[in-house]
Design an enzyme around this catalytic site. Structure first.
Site, PDB file in Angstrom:
ATOM      1  N   TYR A 139       0.822  -1.211   0.000  1.00  0.00           N
ATOM      2  CA  TYR A 139       0.000   0.000   0.000  1.00  0.00           C
ATOM      3  C   TYR A 139       0.857   1.263   0.000  1.00  0.00           C
ATOM      4  CZ  TYR A 139      -4.057  -2.954   1.024  1.00  0.00           C
ATOM      5  OH  TYR A 139      -5.042  -3.897   0.963  1.00  0.00           O
ATOM      6  N   LYS A 189       2.933 -15.739   4.208  1.00  0.00           N
ATOM      7  CA  LYS A 189       2.857 -16.505   2.956  1.00  0.00           C
ATOM      8  C   LYS A 189       4.294 -16.795   2.538  1.00  0.00           C
ATOM      9  CE  LYS A 189       0.615 -18.124  -0.667  1.00  0.00           C
ATOM     10  NZ  LYS A 189      -0.321 -19.275  -0.624  1.00  0.00           N
ATOM     11  N   ASP A 194      -3.764 -17.905   3.343  1.00  0.00           N
ATOM     12  CA  ASP A 194      -4.934 -18.505   2.689  1.00  0.00           C
ATOM     13  C   ASP A 194      -5.612 -19.520   3.626  1.00  0.00           C
ATOM     14  OD1 ASP A 194      -2.616 -20.008   2.404  1.00  0.00           O
ATOM     15  OD2 ASP A 194      -2.912 -20.500   0.292  1.00  0.00           O
ATOM     16  N   ASP A 198      -5.674  -6.103   5.850  1.00  0.00           N
ATOM     17  CA  ASP A 198      -6.827  -5.414   5.259  1.00  0.00           C
ATOM     18  C   ASP A 198      -7.896  -6.442   4.902  1.00  0.00           C
ATOM     19  OD1 ASP A 198      -8.409  -3.417   4.205  1.00  0.00           O
ATOM     20  OD2 ASP A 198      -7.383  -3.369   2.271  1.00  0.00           O
ATOM     21  N   ASP A 251     -11.529  -7.561   7.160  1.00  0.00           N
ATOM     22  CA  ASP A 251     -12.892  -7.500   6.595  1.00  0.00           C
ATOM     23  C   ASP A 251     -13.577  -8.861   6.718  1.00  0.00           C
ATOM     24  OD1 ASP A 251     -12.463  -4.833   5.782  1.00  0.00           O
ATOM     25  OD2 ASP A 251     -13.714  -5.138   4.016  1.00  0.00           O
TER      26      ASP A 251
HETATM   27  C1  IPM Z   1      -9.230  -0.067   5.766  1.00  0.00           C
HETATM   28  C2  IPM Z   1      -9.598   0.479   4.417  1.00  0.00           C
HETATM   29  C3  IPM Z   1      -8.410   1.243   3.876  1.00  0.00           C
HETATM   30  C4  IPM Z   1      -7.262   0.287   3.712  1.00  0.00           C
HETATM   31  C5  IPM Z   1      -8.646   1.980   2.561  1.00  0.00           C
HETATM   32  C6  IPM Z   1      -9.903   2.796   2.611  1.00  0.00           C
HETATM   33  C7  IPM Z   1      -7.453   2.819   2.189  1.00  0.00           C
HETATM   34  O1  IPM Z   1     -10.005  -0.518   3.560  1.00  0.00           O
HETATM   35  O2  IPM Z   1      -8.920   0.739   6.668  1.00  0.00           O
HETATM   36  O3  IPM Z   1      -9.241  -1.287   5.931  1.00  0.00           O
HETATM   37  O4  IPM Z   1      -7.149  -0.376   2.677  1.00  0.00           O
HETATM   38  O5  IPM Z   1      -6.483   0.186   4.622  1.00  0.00           O
HETATM   39 MN    MN Z   2     -10.128  -2.434   4.493  1.00  0.00          MN
END
Ligand code: IPM
Ligand code: MN
Length: 370
Positions: A147, A197, A229, A253, A257
């Site tokens: 990133y 990984k 994975d 990230d 989620d």
């Molecule tokens: C998060 C978000 C951010 C990331 C984006 C919005 C830049 O998805 O905080 O998880 O990828 O870190």
């Molecule tokens: Mn995110």
């Protein structure tokens, strides 16, 4: 002497202002009941900041954040279509969030994946998988890796469009986040899942090498290595095996989620982004433009981010616990908002504001004492 804290408030876009309005009520209640004072300073940030000031992270906002003791940030971003009106470099992800993280070197991102027993019905996983709830602390490296690497696109020698994006970590960047993860593991169950990984990526080979070195200083902590994975599968099949997990930026990230997925909603995911001198706090989710302005977004992740700030920036552990308890109390009393799955036919749906009203009223009772 009364402790007084200055907090930068970046309410963000779409549902940001709605959930932030509920979160900042917590500061008023604390100031009324405890020996503490808060100065809240609003500053523009995100897509709305771009439209009003020409920058997603304006200089005035940087100054406000520089001077604050801590930063509370709401979600930012617009729908895919609306985002196209903003130049790529000023779109809030690239133009605001990543620069905020870089400015304060917030390398350690704490993302609790937590469901109390009484909230277990929110999870799409079967009760026999969830058992007594979920309690995982995912720690994500936040300022390195893909990133933040150099990026280039162009036309190659064969006339084809190509892209080149780099993943870079030095050993110090790896060590600092691993030390934080080991410290947290020591405070919890002394079990650390290292997610990597290394069967493919050299970055993971170095990561694991540094981990072995740091482990020397934390021999009371058991380390379990798991490929990223396989970790994704394990999170669904048996989340109870995890206590603290640590991983690099992109893995974190994605898996965080997925954490929201096993809880039943990203709306249940607050987070803390901790740097050497400054920390900021934000929900892990986006700005949900599809439900903005409807007064239905649950403010749990935003209020939870305040709780994390109280504990981690101001050492107000018991007050933070009171905030968590107040929120749990609202769910346990059968209330929820329309964006979350209903517990049963009897679930009483309330608006964002009414949810906030109930949290605030429980919190006042808890702080007032018996
Ligand atoms: C998060 C978000 C951010 C990331 C984006 C919005 C830049 O998805 O905080 O998880 O990828 O870190
Ligand atoms: Mn995110």
């Amino acid at each position: 002497m009364t402790n007084a804290y200055k907090i930068a408030i970046l309410e963000g876009d779409a549902i940001g202002p709605e959930i932030m309005a509920q979160a900042i009520r917590v500061f008023d209640v604390l100031a009324a009941h405890c020996d503490v004072a808060f100065e809240l300073i609003n500053a523009p940030f995100g897509a709305s900041a771009y439209f009003d000031h020409g920058k997603a992270f304006p200089d005035e906002t940087k100054t406000v954040c520089d001077r604050a003791d801590a930063i509370l940030k709401g979600p930012v971003g617009l729908s895919h279509e609306a985002s196209k009106k903003i130049p790529v470099d000023e779109q809030p992800e690239r133009g605001a969030i990543l620069p905020l993280r870089a400015r304060y070197n917030t390398f350690a991102n704490f993302r609790p994946i937590f469901l109390s027993k009484d909230m277990a019905h929110f999870s799409p996983l079967k009760p026999e998988v969830i058992k007594g709830g979920i309690d995982i602390l995912l720690i994500r490296e936040l300022v390195g890796g893909l990133y933040f690497g150099s990026k280039k696109r162009g036309i190659n020698g064969a006339g084809l469009r190509y892209v080149h994006e780099t993943l870079e970590y030095d050993e110090e960047q790896i060590r600092q986040v691993l030390v934080v993860a080991f410290e947290q593991a020591r405070l919890r169950k002394r079990r650390l899942h290292n997610i990597h990984k290394s069967n493919v990526l050299m970055s993971s080979v170095l990561w694991n090498e540094v981990l072995d070195e740091v482990h020397e200083d934390f021999q009371d902590v058991e380390v379990i290595h798991l490929l990223v994975d396989a970790a994704a599968t394990a999170l669904c099949l048996n989340p109870g095996q995890f206590d603290v997990m640590v991983m690099e930026n992109m893995f974190g990230d994605i898996l965080s989620d997925q954490g929201g997925g096993i809880l039943g909603s990203l709306g249940l995911m607050p987070s803390a982004c901790i740097g050497p001198e400054k920390a900021y706090y934000e929900p892990s989710h986006g700005s949900a433009p599809d439900i903005a302005g409807k007064n239905i977004a649950n403010p749990y992740s935003m209020i939870g981010s305040v709780a994390m700030m109280l504990e981690m920036s101001f050492g107000m552990r018991s007050e933070a616990d009171a905030v968590w308890n107040a929120m749990r109390n609202v769910f346990e009393s059968g209330y929820s908002t329309a964006d979350l799955i209903a517990a049963s036919d009897e679930t009483k749906l309330v608006s964002t504001v009414e949810f906030g009203d109930r949290v605030i009223s429980h919190l006042s009772e808890l702080l007032a004492g018996p």
